[in-house]
Design an enzyme around this catalytic site. Sequence first.
Site, short mmCIF file in Angstrom:
data_model
loop_
_atom_site.label_atom_id
_atom_site.label_comp_id
_atom_site.label_asym_id
_atom_site.label_seq_id
_atom_site.Cartn_x
_atom_site.Cartn_y
_atom_site.Cartn_z
N ASP A 173 0.86 -1.18 0.00
CA ASP A 173 0.00 0.00 0.00
C ASP A 173 0.90 1.23 0.00
O ASP A 173 1.65 1.47 0.95
CB ASP A 173 -0.89 -0.02 1.24
CG ASP A 173 -1.95 1.06 1.24
OD1 ASP A 173 -1.93 1.95 0.36
OD2 ASP A 173 -2.83 1.02 2.13
N ASP A 228 -2.97 2.34 -5.86
CA ASP A 228 -1.86 2.35 -4.91
C ASP A 228 -1.70 1.08 -4.09
O ASP A 228 -0.87 1.04 -3.19
CB ASP A 228 -1.99 3.56 -3.98
CG ASP A 228 -3.19 3.46 -3.06
OD1 ASP A 228 -4.22 2.88 -3.47
OD2 ASP A 228 -3.10 3.96 -1.93
N GLU A 229 -2.48 0.05 -4.38
CA GLU A 229 -2.39 -1.18 -3.60
C GLU A 229 -2.25 -2.39 -4.52
O GLU A 229 -2.82 -2.41 -5.61
CB GLU A 229 -3.63 -1.36 -2.73
CG GLU A 229 -3.83 -0.27 -1.70
CD GLU A 229 -5.05 -0.51 -0.84
OE1 GLU A 229 -5.24 -1.64 -0.35
OE2 GLU A 229 -5.83 0.45 -0.65
#
Length: 159
Positions: free
Chosen positions: A13, A109-110
């Site tokens: 993350d 973003d993960e």
Amino acid sequence: MELVDMRTILHSDCNNFYATVETVFDPKLRGKPLVVCGDPGLRHGIVLAKSYAARRCGIITGETVWQAQRKCPDLILVGADQRKYLSFSKKMRAICRQYTSRVEPFGLDENWLDVTGHRLGGEEIAARIRRAAREELGITVSIGISFNKIFAKLGSDMK
């Protein structure tokens, strides 16, 4: 279940992703209270991401820009630039794919990575990914490690 049969799942993350990417492009923003937001003039004025300095002022993701500005009069507003974030997202995924082809994106973003059976082990892979993200992209990443996605995500949230 024997330990040799357990899966190794990582959840990566990117921390304060949009705000951090903006500081890569404009280093003068580092350490300052900033939010990435929609256009308040078009009634899209909500906080999409915030820097650590903005978080210390009590600003939260999803609140309106005018509320955030009340908490922090010196707040810097930056418009969202999806092309930048998509570019960094692709670069981050490329770093992850150096360790496994089993990368499952979750938003920009993960990512979940299945590194079961990799010769390096989960902790070493996580350390290498964090280092590469910092050195190659200028961003930081929290990574949780577990035998399933849920606990790996919980681990990355604890960092």
